[in-house]
Design a protein around this motif. Structure first.
Motif, PDB file in Angstrom:
ATOM      1  N   ARG A   1       0.747  -1.067  -0.100  1.00 42.19           N
ATOM      2  CA  ARG A   1      -0.025  -0.096  -0.041  1.00 42.19           C
ATOM      3  C   ARG A   1       0.988   1.246   0.050  1.00 42.19           C
ATOM      4  NH1 ARG A   1      -4.434  -2.526   4.380  1.00 42.19           N
ATOM      5  NH2 ARG A   1      -5.555  -3.724   2.853  1.00 42.19           N
ATOM      6  N   ARG A   2       2.010   1.232   0.678  1.00 38.78           N
ATOM      7  CA  ARG A   2       2.768   2.343   0.848  1.00 38.78           C
ATOM      8  C   ARG A   2       3.639   2.351  -0.581  1.00 38.78           C
ATOM      9  NH1 ARG A   2       6.618   2.736   5.484  1.00 38.78           N
ATOM     10  NH2 ARG A   2       7.144   4.737   4.237  1.00 38.78           N
ATOM     11  N   ALA A   3       4.206   1.138  -1.010  1.00 37.37           N
ATOM     12  CA  ALA A   3       4.931   1.183  -2.199  1.00 37.37           C
ATOM     13  C   ALA A   3       4.261   1.614  -3.328  1.00 37.37           C
ATOM     14  CB  ALA A   3       5.588  -0.069  -2.286  1.00 37.37           C
ATOM     15  N   ARG A   4       3.229   1.504  -3.597  1.00 37.95           N
ATOM     16  CA  ARG A   4       2.456   1.941  -4.775  1.00 37.95           C
ATOM     17  C   ARG A   4       2.819   3.529  -5.202  1.00 37.95           C
ATOM     18  NH1 ARG A   4      -0.533  -1.921  -7.352  1.00 37.95           N
ATOM     19  NH2 ARG A   4      -1.326  -3.642  -6.094  1.00 37.95           N
ATOM     20  N   ALA A   5       2.966   4.073  -4.052  1.00 32.15           N
ATOM     21  CA  ALA A   5       3.228   5.506  -4.429  1.00 32.15           C
ATOM     22  C   ALA A   5       4.854   5.854  -4.713  1.00 32.15           C
ATOM     23  CB  ALA A   5       2.912   6.424  -3.307  1.00 32.15           C
ATOM     24  N   THR A   6       5.556   4.660  -4.835  1.00 29.98           N
ATOM     25  CA  THR A   6       7.292   4.811  -5.226  1.00 29.98           C
ATOM     26  C   THR A   6       7.132   4.991  -6.679  1.00 29.98           C
ATOM     27  OG1 THR A   6       7.463   3.164  -3.349  1.00 29.98           O
ATOM     28  CG2 THR A   6       9.412   3.621  -5.024  1.00 29.98           C
ATOM     29  N   PRO A   7       7.961   6.232  -6.922  1.00 30.92           N
ATOM     30  CA  PRO A   7       7.944   6.486  -8.464  1.00 30.92           C
ATOM     31  C   PRO A   7       8.565   5.412  -9.123  1.00 30.92           C
ATOM     32  CG  PRO A   7       8.997   8.159  -7.005  1.00 30.92           C
ATOM     33  CD  PRO A   7       8.568   7.067  -6.134  1.00 30.92           C
ATOM     34  N   ASN A   8       7.833   5.342 -10.400  1.00 28.46           N
ATOM     35  CA  ASN A   8       8.300   4.102 -11.440  1.00 28.46           C
ATOM     36  C   ASN A   8       8.329   2.743 -10.921  1.00 28.46           C
ATOM     37  OD1 ASN A   8       9.113   6.336 -12.904  1.00 28.46           O
ATOM     38  ND2 ASN A   8      10.967   6.579 -12.180  1.00 28.46           N
ATOM     39  N   LEU A   9       7.536   2.355 -10.019  1.00 27.68           N
ATOM     40  CA  LEU A   9       7.327   0.895  -9.438  1.00 27.68           C
ATOM     41  C   LEU A   9       6.071   0.466  -9.805  1.00 27.68           C
ATOM     42  CD1 LEU A   9       9.207  -0.966  -7.402  1.00 27.68           C
ATOM     43  CD2 LEU A   9       7.234  -0.316  -5.778  1.00 27.68           C
ATOM     44  N   GLU A  10       6.036  -0.821 -10.279  1.00 27.60           N
ATOM     45  CA  GLU A  10       4.880  -1.657 -10.739  1.00 27.60           C
ATOM     46  C   GLU A  10       4.709  -2.784  -9.680  1.00 27.60           C
ATOM     47  OE1 GLU A  10       4.772  -3.057 -14.734  1.00 27.60           O
ATOM     48  OE2 GLU A  10       6.594  -1.825 -15.222  1.00 27.60           O
ATOM     49  N   ILE A  11       3.640  -2.874  -9.114  1.00 28.44           N
ATOM     50  CA  ILE A  11       3.177  -3.763  -8.094  1.00 28.44           C
ATOM     51  C   ILE A  11       2.591  -4.879  -8.950  1.00 28.44           C
ATOM     52  CG2 ILE A  11       2.198  -4.645  -6.060  1.00 28.44           C
ATOM     53  CD1 ILE A  11       4.312  -2.891  -5.535  1.00 28.44           C
ATOM     54  N   LEU A  12       3.117  -6.281  -9.302  1.00 29.30           N
ATOM     55  CA  LEU A  12       2.493  -7.154 -10.199  1.00 29.30           C
ATOM     56  C   LEU A  12       1.245  -7.872  -9.591  1.00 29.30           C
ATOM     57  CD1 LEU A  12       5.738  -8.602 -11.676  1.00 29.30           C
ATOM     58  CD2 LEU A  12       4.635  -6.178 -12.233  1.00 29.30           C
ATOM     59  N   THR A  13       1.091  -7.805  -8.306  1.00 29.65           N
ATOM     60  CA  THR A  13      -0.134  -8.618  -7.954  1.00 29.65           C
ATOM     61  C   THR A  13      -1.185  -7.929  -7.457  1.00 29.65           C
ATOM     62  OG1 THR A  13       1.337 -10.191  -6.850  1.00 29.65           O
ATOM     63  CG2 THR A  13      -0.642 -10.419  -6.268  1.00 29.65           C
TER      64      THR A  13
ATOM     65  N   PHE B   1      10.626  -2.068 -11.781  1.00 31.10           N
ATOM     66  CA  PHE B   1      10.480  -0.698 -12.137  1.00 31.10           C
ATOM     67  C   PHE B   1      10.426  -0.486 -13.390  1.00 31.10           C
ATOM     68  CE2 PHE B   1      13.120  -0.660  -8.005  1.00 31.10           C
ATOM     69  CZ  PHE B   1      12.356   0.703  -7.232  1.00 31.10           C
ATOM     70  N   HIS B   2       9.508   0.518 -13.842  1.00 27.62           N
ATOM     71  CA  HIS B   2       9.379   0.702 -15.123  1.00 27.62           C
ATOM     72  C   HIS B   2      10.533   0.979 -15.785  1.00 27.62           C
ATOM     73  CE1 HIS B   2       5.242   1.616 -14.203  1.00 27.62           C
ATOM     74  NE2 HIS B   2       5.486   2.518 -13.643  1.00 27.62           N
ATOM     75  N   GLY B   3      10.458   0.028 -17.026  1.00 32.57           N
ATOM     76  CA  GLY B   3      11.686  -0.015 -17.906  1.00 32.57           C
ATOM     77  C   GLY B   3      12.776  -0.925 -17.610  1.00 32.57           C
ATOM     78  N   GLY B   4      12.630  -1.548 -16.495  1.00 29.83           N
ATOM     79  CA  GLY B   4      13.527  -2.410 -15.768  1.00 29.83           C
ATOM     80  C   GLY B   4      13.020  -3.888 -15.993  1.00 29.83           C
ATOM     81  N   ASP B   5      12.637  -4.598 -17.207  1.00 31.86           N
ATOM     82  CA  ASP B   5      11.919  -5.890 -17.279  1.00 31.86           C
ATOM     83  C   ASP B   5      13.201  -6.925 -17.523  1.00 31.86           C
ATOM     84  OD1 ASP B   5      12.615  -5.097 -19.740  1.00 31.86           O
ATOM     85  OD2 ASP B   5      10.448  -5.489 -20.237  1.00 31.86           O
TER      86      ASP B   5
END
Length: 421
Positions: free
Chosen positions: A329-341, A356-360
């Motif tokens: 819930r807190r990490a969803r506000a982290t810049p450029n972060l995707e939570i997959l579940t 992280f976005h662009g880091g796949d």
């Protein structure tokens, strides 16, 4: 060796009563830190890192480890004097305890060394395939099980369908993904379903998908290695004929405890193991052949169950989900972060992955896991094989305090500005 013919016959199992669930304390709240600290006190955990990679296998709590050490000592001391005289009854008692916990008859359960061995027996032993039939698995399924499914192409002449599960997922989109293939493939005969993915922690609606499959004459094999004892369910809740499970992940039994489940009504659809006597009893035990193994691990199962019975099953699942929710819930506000579940509580447990976005790429996610360890003393693991790219998996356990999840979020905020360096 123990008397395998007696073990296969399963004659003693019928005389052993299924133990009732032990009574325990009132159901603790997920945020009752005093209670969960008392549970954590029964574990020995690493002191130099925050251990958030508990998906490989689970630590035995001290009472279970003590029981295992006693079982090892007895098997080592008495060897054949025990194995040929009294161990068979003890193994049947352990099997009956597992069956009671799972909510199925004891003669629908066989011990294996891990879920992989159980699922391999199911996939490679499935005997209802003909050339031209189709089978189906998904990108989030376990690697070894994907390989087993692929091997059926040359073993049985079937067509293999592989789908990518939706990301982000919803209950409806997951059901639709499988329903679409069922509609497109009139000769679809077998589906592998992973109840909870080891890659992302995504929980799929197994019961609903299996019901659709059954209505079309399609069989389903379920990988429940991660979901059992992490989620709140018993096997009748899944309503599936073939299931492989693990005891050394979330039950906290020793390494070497796996479980094979086949409904009696479906037993004929799985061939005997080639190493089994063709004239022997036609039981679930004839579907697996392990040879001599670490019997002490199986003998420790009742102790592992007893420890877990101290914690209400629903409360345990809620605590693990709360640990996950605390950081997500807190990490969803982290810049450029995707939570997959997804946050739907029906679609996750303790495990959740991010990227992280662009880091796949695998390299990018391995680097993130390494930075978490080097900079913040947090141990995680990167996972590959997802259609949309690699990720980092976070897996708390019963001994994890909420403060560790807060430290993870702080670390992710720190790394969010350095992912491209």
């Amino acid at each position: 060796m123990i008397d395998r013919r007696a073990l296969l016959a399963g004659g003693m199992a019928a005389t052993l009563p299924l133990p009732a669930r032990a009574g325990g304390p009132a159901r603790p709240a997920p945020d009752d830190e005093a209670f969960w600290a008392s549970v954590a006190a029964d574990y020995d955990v690493p002191q130099d890192v925050i251990q958030l990679e508990n998906g490989n296998w689970g630590a035995m709590p001290r009472p279970v480890r003590a029981a295992y050490e006693q079982a090892v000592a007895r098997v080592n001391r008495d060897t054949s004097y025990y194995t040929r005289r009294g161990m068979l009854a003890d193994l049947f008692a352990a099997r009956a305890a597992i069956a009671a916990e799972l909510g199925v008859p004891a003669d629908e359960i066989a011990f294996t060394r891990n879920a992989t061995e159980a699922l391999k027996a199911l996939i490679l032993g499935y005997n209802r395939l003909s050339p031209g039939d189709a089978i189906l698995y998904a990108d989030l399924d376990y690697d070894s099980m994907q390989s087993c499914m692929e091997s059926l192409a040359h073993r049985c002449g079937v067509r293999v369908r592989r789908i990518a599960l939706p990301e982000p997922a919803t209950r409806a989109s997951l059901i639709d993904a499988y329903a679409q293939v069922m509609a497109d493939e009139p000769r679809l005969k077998l589906i592998l379903l992973t109840h909870m993915s080891h890659r992302t922690g995504l929980v799929i609606p197994v019961r609903e998908i299996a019901a659709m499959a059954r209505a079309r004459g399609i069989d389903v094999i379920v990988d429940a290695a991660h979901s059992w004892q992490q989620l709140d369910f018993a096997l009748p809740d899944l309503d599936c004929d073939f299931v492989g499970l693990n005891g050394h992940k979330w039950l906290g039994a020793p390494l070497g405890v796996g479980i094979l489940h086949i409904r009696k009504s479906a037993l004929a659809r799985i061939d005997r193991d080639p190493a089994e006597d063709a004239a022997g009893p036609d039981t679930i035990m004839a579907r697996i052949h392990t040879g001599t193994l670490d019997y002490a691990s199986w003998l420790t199962v009742p102790a592992a169950l007893a420890f877990q019975h101290r914690i209400d099953r629903t409360a345990r699942a809620a605590r693990l989900r709360a640990l996950r929710d605390r950081w997500v819930r807190r990490a969803r506000a982290t810049p450029n972060l995707e939570i997959l579940t997804p946050d739907d509580p029906a679609l996750h447990g303790a495990i959740t992955s991010f990227r992280f976005h662009g880091g796949d790429s695998p390299q990018a996610n391995a680097a993130i896991a390494q930075r978490l360890l080097d900079r913040h003393g947090i141990f995680t693991v990167h996972r590959t094989g997802l259609a949309k790219g690699a990720c980092v998996r976070v897996t708390p356990s019963l001994f994890t305090p909420m403060t560790d999840m807060d430290r993870l979020v702080d670390a992710l905020w720190d790394l969010s500005g350095t992912t491209s360096s």
